[in-house]
Design a protein around this motif. Structure first.
Motif, PDB file in Angstrom:
ATOM      1  N   ALA A  85      -5.333  -2.681   5.573  1.00  0.00           N
ATOM      2  CA  ALA A  85      -4.860  -1.400   6.121  1.00  0.00           C
ATOM      3  C   ALA A  85      -5.797  -0.905   7.219  1.00  0.00           C
ATOM      4  CB  ALA A  85      -4.759  -0.370   5.002  1.00  0.00           C
ATOM      5  N   ARG A 119      -1.326   4.326   4.723  1.00  0.00           N
ATOM      6  CA  ARG A 119      -1.348   3.222   3.755  1.00  0.00           C
ATOM      7  C   ARG A 119      -2.724   3.100   3.115  1.00  0.00           C
ATOM      8  NH1 ARG A 119      -0.996  -2.984   5.794  1.00  0.00           N
ATOM      9  NH2 ARG A 119      -1.722  -4.001   3.873  1.00  0.00           N
ATOM     10  N   GLY A 127      -3.158   5.755   0.494  1.00  0.00           N
ATOM     11  CA  GLY A 127      -2.348   5.448  -0.680  1.00  0.00           C
ATOM     12  C   GLY A 127      -2.974   4.378  -1.553  1.00  0.00           C
ATOM     13  N   GLU A 128      -3.548   3.340  -0.934  1.00  0.00           N
ATOM     14  CA  GLU A 128      -4.186   2.267  -1.696  1.00  0.00           C
ATOM     15  C   GLU A 128      -5.356   2.814  -2.515  1.00  0.00           C
ATOM     16  OE1 GLU A 128      -3.052  -0.601  -2.114  1.00  0.00           O
ATOM     17  OE2 GLU A 128      -1.656  -0.917  -0.471  1.00  0.00           O
ATOM     18  N   ALA A 147      -3.699   1.556   9.671  1.00  0.00           N
ATOM     19  CA  ALA A 147      -2.635   2.257   8.940  1.00  0.00           C
ATOM     20  C   ALA A 147      -3.277   3.262   7.986  1.00  0.00           C
ATOM     21  CB  ALA A 147      -1.770   1.258   8.181  1.00  0.00           C
ATOM     22  N   GLN A 184      -6.589  -4.907   0.094  1.00  0.00           N
ATOM     23  CA  GLN A 184      -5.586  -3.994   0.632  1.00  0.00           C
ATOM     24  C   GLN A 184      -6.190  -2.985   1.605  1.00  0.00           C
ATOM     25  OE1 GLN A 184      -2.441  -4.585   0.142  1.00  0.00           O
ATOM     26  NE2 GLN A 184      -2.872  -6.244  -1.294  1.00  0.00           N
ATOM     27  N   GLY A 191       4.064   5.309  -4.897  1.00  0.00           N
ATOM     28  CA  GLY A 191       4.454   3.967  -4.496  1.00  0.00           C
ATOM     29  C   GLY A 191       5.049   3.191  -5.644  1.00  0.00           C
TER      30      GLY A 191
END
Length: 417
Positions: free
Chosen positions: A58, A66, A69-70, A63, A54, A206
């Motif tokens: 990203a 993103r 967040g991951e 991104a 991920q 999320g």
């Protein structure tokens, strides 16, 4: 690669110290205790693999939100699972011991070892998220320093507690726990430097259900893999403490070689993941071709080294003559395992980079079933030799089961450049 081969040095250092200061029962306890913890922790290996995929995607797509967040979700999930394992370690340990067929002396050592090592569970699982992030971003220099810190500190504390203070098996476990917590602290510090906004980000909101669905296949794949490793160790224990200790020594060399070869697979994961995010199919093909050539060449070199220098390497890990002799008897089969294993690692790296975890789950499940069937037929007839034949089939079947999916997976990559 240097960062990756540092991982099994934790087990090798523990094995070497006990191998020279303990007996075969203590060595067997390290073997089964380490595998039980591997089974427990690496069942959640999706925290490393899923985070790599991920984060790489990203990063390739640029991104940033993103990406943050991951990382945030992976760290939170690792901490939560680690705390649950810590709270439930007593019944889990009792269950694990009940499934083993080792001697009473080995089981008592396993109990002592795991009861201490489990206190590092949150640190271990959060570190998986840190490692996954560093791999996904291609920040391998930080990865190397983190592994050197973990292993260097572990070795120093092992010597202090087990040799100088003579705490034996418990000292080995205490040193590893302290080293793992210190490594997490360093990893979080470096992660904060790499991604300054992570520390200030709000708690991830999320879709946790979606996150767990993405990682579920990786969970089952890792569980199947560890079941196979645990079955191999326990099958050796049924053959006696001597076979258990000898197989464990050879597994240290296999583990070292595996992490060495997996360094190429990590490159595949990160580069393919970034290519997926950026839509660069040509980059994917180039990475797979080059890393496969290097991996095969390295596997041949490692297998040759293990076969030729094996007796000397065994003597470094233990001074027990009977264990040395027994381990040397099965060196050729351990070398063959190393030679054949690179294909499975490379194909795993492709699947992780493309976020295609279902084929990995299916292939490992098929390989596990074949391994258990082969063990049931070969080991009663040929003893430890039959067990090694079944174990070799396990790693070969993983690659053969993944092979038909390789072209279909690559074709799914969207091409924007």
């Amino acid at each position: 690669m240097l960062a990756n081969i540092a991982v099994p040095l934790l087990g090798i250092a523990d094995t070497a110290i006990i191998g020279h200061r303990g007996d075969s029962a203590a060595l067997g306890a390290i073997a089964l205790g380490g595998l039980m913890l591997s089974f427990l922790y690496w069942a959640f290996g999706f925290l490393r693999m899923g985070t790599t995929a991920q984060v790489a995607a990203a990063s390739g797509a640029a991104a940033d939100a993103r990406l943050r967040g991951e990382v945030q979700r992976a760290l939170q999930l690792g901490a939560g699972i680690g705390l649950v394992l810590l709270l439930l370690h007593s019944p889990l340990l009792a269950l694990g011991l009940s499934l083993l067929d080792a001697s009473d002396a080995v089981l008592a050592g396993v109990d002592d070892y795991i009861s201490i090592r489990i206190w590092a569970a949150p640190a271990t699982l959060m570190t998986y998220a840190v490692l996954g992030t560093l791999i996904g971003l291609g920040r391998t220099r930080h990865l190397l320093w983190l592994q050197l810190l973990l292993n260097g500190l572990n070795l120093a504390l092992d010597i202090l507690f087990a040799v100088v203070l003579d705490y034996g098996l418990r000292g080995i476990a205490m040193g590893t726990v302290i080293a793992e917590w210190c490594a997490l602290a360093a990893g979080l510090y470096w992660l904060r430097g790499l991604l300054p906004k992570v520390a200030a980000a709000k708690a991830a909101r999320g879709d946790w259900r979606q996150l767990l669905n993405v990682h579920a296949n990786l969970f089952w794949r890792t569980l199947f893999l560890l079941l196979g490793m645990m079955w191999f160790a326990n099958a050796g224990a049924r053959l006696g403490d001597l076979e258990l200790a000898a197989n464990h020594l050879l597994l240290q060399f296999i583990s070292f070689s595996a992490f060495f070869l997996d360094g190429y697979a990590y490159v595949v994961e990160a580069q393919v993941g970034q290519a997926r995010g950026a839509g660069q199919r040509h980059r994917l093909v180039m990475v797979i071709r080059r890393t496969t050539v290097l991996a095969v060449t390295t596997a041949v070199a490692l297998a040759t080294l293990l076969w030729s220098a094996g007796p000397w390497l065994i003597a470094l890990l233990t001074s027990l003559p009977d264990v040395q002799s027994r381990a040397a008897e099965f060196l050729p089969w351990a070398a063959l395992y190393v030679l054949l294993s690179c294909a499975a690692f490379q194909l795993d790296g492709l699947c992780i980079g493309l976020n295609a975890s279902a084929p990995m789950r299916n292939a490992t499940g098929i390989a596990l079933v074949l391994f258990l069937l082969a063990d049931a037929w070969l080991t009663p007839r040929y003893g430890n030799l039959g067990l090694w034949w079944a174990f070799i089939l396990f790693v070969l079947a993983r690659a053969l089961a993944l092979w038909p999916w390789r072209s279909a997976l690559a074709a799914k990559l969207p091409s924007r450049t």
